[in-house]
Design an enzyme around this catalytic site. Structure first.
Site: not given
Ligand code: BMA
Length: 346
Positions: A170, A275
């Site tokens: 991320e 995710e």
């Protein structure tokens, strides 16, 4: 472009190459269901020595295909990770999942050494730990602990258990110390390459498939902005949560997944939703009517749902949870793969 079964780590073990091929094969047959900390704890329980359990197995009668674990705090030499999972126990749960034919995906919510703060402390840190930085030596000591953990993952025959490792995830978001605004893309790429080189060439880690996984995109260019290069990445992913309405989530998937697919196809790499999730799953038919409708023909190898941590922070159903019935229908879809199905895929 990647050659067949050629991995970032040119000395990757046979089992690691086998896992890489298995991941590609899974994507041809459907997508795996993954769950973070699936067997470490669930709603109202924590793993005990003799009890092997998973919330989704309680609900749907099979275990996940993919097992997410986080090694955050291993770098500090702690005995448990940032979410209180004991590392010794984590190793046992990894062995168990691997032995049963499951796939292991590791993330690393590493501390910020410069401030003594957590992974979410965004004090500039990357520039200090890359080569030439004042904290490069302590960083190497961190990596040695990561390497010790990875090298200590052994199956029954004593072979290293292959894992997918997705460090510094991320990075296009601003919330981690390695994230956007907290280091430059060049610093990020350097950190990634040095980390991979030190682990594989210096610390003897040869059981890793490296996954690069940005967060859901605001701009298409964000995906490759931090990309360290084809020689340093084996598979691609995105972390996309439903934070807002179902319509917004669907829109984001329809924007981002085709782009992920396009880039991965050009690079001949497998790809996954590394995710994903809707916190507390308040939409009763979310699994079959929202999620699977978008994912069924996406080509992803798996979707890793985040952890069942607390009554207001969980991403997979547990017994009695409002989306359980729909989850059972979801599990029965022929292209949605749980442990028993991926076990058979060679
Ligand atoms: C976040 C939350 C945190 C956790 C972190 C790492 O999404 O679940 O509670 O510490 O992931 O697992």
């Amino acid at each position: 472009m990647k050659k067949e079964a050629s991995l970032t780590d040119t000395q990757a073990t046979r089992e690691t190459k086998y896992l890489f091929n298995k991941i590609k094969e899974i994507a041809k047959q459907g997508y795996g269901f993954g769950h973070q900390d699936a067997t470490a704890y669930g709603m109202g329980w924590k793993n005990k020595a003799k009890e092997y359990r998973s919330d989704v197995n309680d609900v749907a009668g099979d275990y996940p295909a993919v097992y997410g674990f986080d090694i955050g705090h291993v770098e500090l030499g702690n005995i448990q990770n940032l979410d209180t999972v004991n590392f010794g126990q984590m190793k046992k749960l990894i062995q168990k999942a691997d032995n049963a034919g499951g796939i292991i995906s590791l993330s690393w919510h590493a501390h910020n050494l410069i401030s003594g703060g957590s992974t979410w402390d965004t004090t500039a840190f990357v520039k200090h730990i890359i080569k030439g930085g004042s904290l490069h030596t302590p960083y190497r000591a961190w990596l040695l602990r990561v390497a010790d953990f990875l090298n200590d993952l052994k199956d029954k025959r004593g072979n290293a258990i292959p894992v997918v490792f997705r460090p510094y995830h991320e990075m296009n978001g601003a919330w981690f110390w390695w994230g956007a605004g907290n280091c430059t893309p060049e610093e990020y790429k350097t950190l990634w390459r040095e980390t991979v080189d030190i682990l594989s060439r210096e610390f003897g880690v040869h059981n890793v498939i490296y996954a690069y996984s940005p967060n859901g995109l605001n701009h298409p260019e964000d995906f490759l902005r931090y990309y360290p290069g084809d020689d340093y990445v084996d598979m691609l992913g995105l972390d996309i949560y439903q934070h807002g309405t179902t319509e917004e989530f669907v829109e984001q998937l329809r924007r981002d997944i085709p782009l992920l697919k396009k880039i991965a196809t050009e690079k001949d790499m497998p790809y996954a939703l590394t995710e994903v999730g809707l916190n507390t799953i308040p939409v009763p038919d979310w699994w079959t009517q929202v999620f699977d409708k978008e994912m069924a023909n996406s080509g992803i190898a798996w979707a890793l749902f985040w952890r069942n941590a607390w009554p207001d922070h969980y991403f997979a159903p547990f017994t009695g949870q409002g989306s359980s019935e729909d989850f059972v229908r979801f599990k029965k879809l022929p292209h949605v793969l749980f442990l028993k199905e991926v076990k058979r895929i060679k």
